[in-house]
Design a protein around this motif. Structure first.
Motif, PDB file in Angstrom:
ATOM      1  N   TRP A 282      -0.793  -4.987  15.382  1.00 12.49           N
ATOM      2  CA  TRP A 282      -0.167  -3.676  15.197  1.00 12.49           C
ATOM      3  C   TRP A 282      -0.977  -2.534  15.800  1.00 12.49           C
ATOM      4  N   ALA A 283      -2.184  -2.814  16.282  1.00 14.07           N
ATOM      5  CA  ALA A 283      -3.134  -1.763  16.671  1.00 14.07           C
ATOM      6  C   ALA A 283      -2.554  -0.703  17.605  1.00 14.07           C
ATOM      7  N   ARG A 284      -1.790  -1.113  18.615  1.00 15.43           N
ATOM      8  CA  ARG A 284      -1.283  -0.137  19.598  1.00 15.43           C
ATOM      9  C   ARG A 284       0.201   0.177  19.411  1.00 15.43           C
ATOM     10  N   LYS A 285       0.766  -0.248  18.282  1.00 10.81           N
ATOM     11  CA  LYS A 285       2.188  -0.008  18.035  1.00 10.81           C
ATOM     12  C   LYS A 285       2.357   1.198  17.100  1.00 10.81           C
ATOM     13  N   ASP A 286       3.479   1.889  17.259  1.00 11.01           N
ATOM     14  CA  ASP A 286       3.780   3.032  16.399  1.00 11.01           C
ATOM     15  C   ASP A 286       5.144   2.819  15.747  1.00 11.01           C
ATOM     16  N   ALA A 287       6.219   2.894  16.520  1.00 12.70           N
ATOM     17  CA  ALA A 287       7.559   2.712  15.951  1.00 12.70           C
ATOM     18  C   ALA A 287       7.676   1.317  15.343  1.00 12.70           C
ATOM     19  N   GLY A 288       8.120   1.267  14.099  1.00 14.03           N
ATOM     20  CA  GLY A 288       8.297  -0.017  13.418  1.00 14.03           C
ATOM     21  C   GLY A 288       7.037  -0.628  12.850  1.00 14.03           C
ATOM     22  N   SER A 289       5.912   0.085  12.949  1.00 10.05           N
ATOM     23  CA  SER A 289       4.639  -0.480  12.466  1.00 10.05           C
ATOM     24  C   SER A 289       4.100   0.246  11.229  1.00 10.05           C
ATOM     25  N   TRP A 290       4.908   1.137  10.661  1.00 10.24           N
ATOM     26  CA  TRP A 290       4.547   1.855   9.448  1.00 10.24           C
ATOM     27  C   TRP A 290       5.416   1.338   8.310  1.00 10.24           C
ATOM     28  N   SER A 291       4.898   1.410   7.100  1.00 10.89           N
ATOM     29  CA  SER A 291       5.589   0.811   5.967  1.00 10.89           C
ATOM     30  C   SER A 291       5.307   1.582   4.683  1.00 10.89           C
ATOM     31  N   LEU A 292       6.167   1.355   3.683  1.00  9.99           N
ATOM     32  CA  LEU A 292       5.840   1.772   2.333  1.00  9.99           C
ATOM     33  C   LEU A 292       4.547   1.086   1.943  1.00  9.99           C
TER      34      LEU A 292
ATOM     35  N   VAL B 113       6.801  12.216   3.311  1.00 12.61           N
ATOM     36  CA  VAL B 113       6.524  10.940   2.664  1.00 12.61           C
ATOM     37  C   VAL B 113       5.246  10.352   3.252  1.00 12.61           C
ATOM     38  N   LEU B 114       4.533   9.597   2.401  1.00 13.20           N
ATOM     39  CA  LEU B 114       3.281   8.970   2.821  1.00 13.20           C
ATOM     40  C   LEU B 114       3.566   7.508   3.178  1.00 13.20           C
ATOM     41  N   LEU B 115       3.255   7.146   4.419  1.00  8.98           N
ATOM     42  CA  LEU B 115       3.440   5.779   4.897  1.00  8.98           C
ATOM     43  C   LEU B 115       2.107   5.208   5.344  1.00  8.98           C
ATOM     44  N   GLY B 116       2.008   3.878   5.311  1.00  9.31           N
ATOM     45  CA  GLY B 116       0.815   3.190   5.776  1.00  9.31           C
ATOM     46  C   GLY B 116       1.092   2.459   7.076  1.00  9.31           C
ATOM     47  N   HIS B 117       0.128   2.514   7.997  1.00 13.19           N
ATOM     48  CA  HIS B 117       0.235   1.785   9.269  1.00 13.19           C
ATOM     49  C   HIS B 117      -0.366   0.397   9.074  1.00 13.19           C
ATOM     50  N   MET B 118       0.385  -0.627   9.440  1.00 12.43           N
ATOM     51  CA  MET B 118      -0.075  -1.995   9.242  1.00 12.43           C
ATOM     52  C   MET B 118      -1.333  -2.274  10.044  1.00 12.43           C
ATOM     53  N   GLY B 119      -2.293  -2.939   9.394  1.00 13.09           N
ATOM     54  CA  GLY B 119      -3.582  -3.195  10.015  1.00 13.09           C
ATOM     55  C   GLY B 119      -3.584  -4.445  10.885  1.00 13.09           C
ATOM     56  N   GLY B 120      -4.649  -4.591  11.639  1.00 12.40           N
ATOM     57  CA  GLY B 120      -4.849  -5.797  12.434  1.00 12.40           C
ATOM     58  C   GLY B 120      -4.515  -5.613  13.902  1.00 12.40           C
ATOM     59  N   PRO B 121      -4.972  -6.567  14.717  1.00 10.54           N
ATOM     60  CA  PRO B 121      -4.819  -6.444  16.167  1.00 10.54           C
ATOM     61  C   PRO B 121      -3.367  -6.447  16.656  1.00 10.54           C
TER      62      PRO B 121
ATOM     63  N   ARG C 212      11.714   7.993   9.608  1.00 12.30           N
ATOM     64  CA  ARG C 212      12.775   7.068  10.061  1.00 12.30           C
ATOM     65  C   ARG C 212      12.440   6.484  11.426  1.00 12.30           C
ATOM     66  N   ARG C 213      11.740   7.236  12.282  1.00 13.08           N
ATOM     67  CA  ARG C 213      11.392   6.783  13.633  1.00 13.08           C
ATOM     68  C   ARG C 213      10.300   5.714  13.615  1.00 13.08           C
ATOM     69  N   VAL C 214       9.345   5.807  12.677  1.00 12.84           N
ATOM     70  CA  VAL C 214       8.175   4.914  12.721  1.00 12.84           C
ATOM     71  C   VAL C 214       8.199   3.776  11.707  1.00 12.84           C
ATOM     72  N   VAL C 215       8.994   3.915  10.633  1.00 12.87           N
ATOM     73  CA  VAL C 215       8.950   2.923   9.561  1.00 12.87           C
ATOM     74  C   VAL C 215       9.686   1.640   9.980  1.00 12.87           C
TER      75      VAL C 215
END
Length: 160
Positions: A31-41, A21-29, A140-143
């Motif tokens: 979220w910059a250094r976060k991984d788990a929980g920082s990706w979204s549809l 699945v293709l997910l997007g990493h939330m932009g901005g300062p 499931r780990r990052v979204v």
């Protein structure tokens, strides 16, 4: 009042029978250094009176900065979830034929935020700073936690 968003979960089938699945990493300062929980549809808020499916397709195209692939079959309805802050998200999935989008060409729309918080200073950030393909377990780990249900529903639908 809780906001309502709509999103798209693009997916691709792998030669071994698996799926990503293709997910997007939330932009901005923030979220910059976060991984788990920082990706979204790929998602965003509905315009007043806008059809949720149409909003999902519009938002996905805006966040990718690319045209979506034409759908060879109807998009899969993934239902809705309520996120921790109360936002309701409606989602659909669409298969992206191989080879898929050129991820180096992704160019998200931008949004203005106050940063640092309560500073009065406004900065412009991309809504999505990068995208990536994930296996269902990785996704499931990052979204965002509530959105993991969409990954589960897609996997179940594809298994039928």
């Amino acid at each position: 009042m809780a906001t309502t968003s709509a999103g798209l979960l693009p997916f691709r089938r792998l030669p071994d029978g698996g799926v990503e699945v293709l997910l997007g990493h939330m932009g901005g300062p923030f979220w910059a250094r976060k991984d788990a929980g920082s990706w979204s549809l790929l998602k965003g808020e509905l315009e007043p009176g806008e059809d949720a499916h149409a909003a999902a397709l519009r938002e996905a195209a805006e966040e990718l900065g690319l045209e979506l692939p034409p759908s060879s079959a109807p998009d899969l309805v993934l239902g809705e979830v309520k996120q921790r802050a109360g936002k309701v998200v409606h989602a659909w999935a669409r298969e992206w034929p191989q080879p898929g989008p050129d991820l180096s060409r992704i160019s998200s729309n931008t949004v203005e935020i106050e940063w640092p918080p309560r500073s009065g200073r406004r900065i412009e950030i991309p809504e999505i700073d990068r995208v990536a393909w994930f296996t269902p377990d990785e996704a499931r780990r990052v979204v965002v936690s509530a959105q993991a249900a969409f990954v589960d529903r897609l996997v179940e639908a594809l298994a039928e």
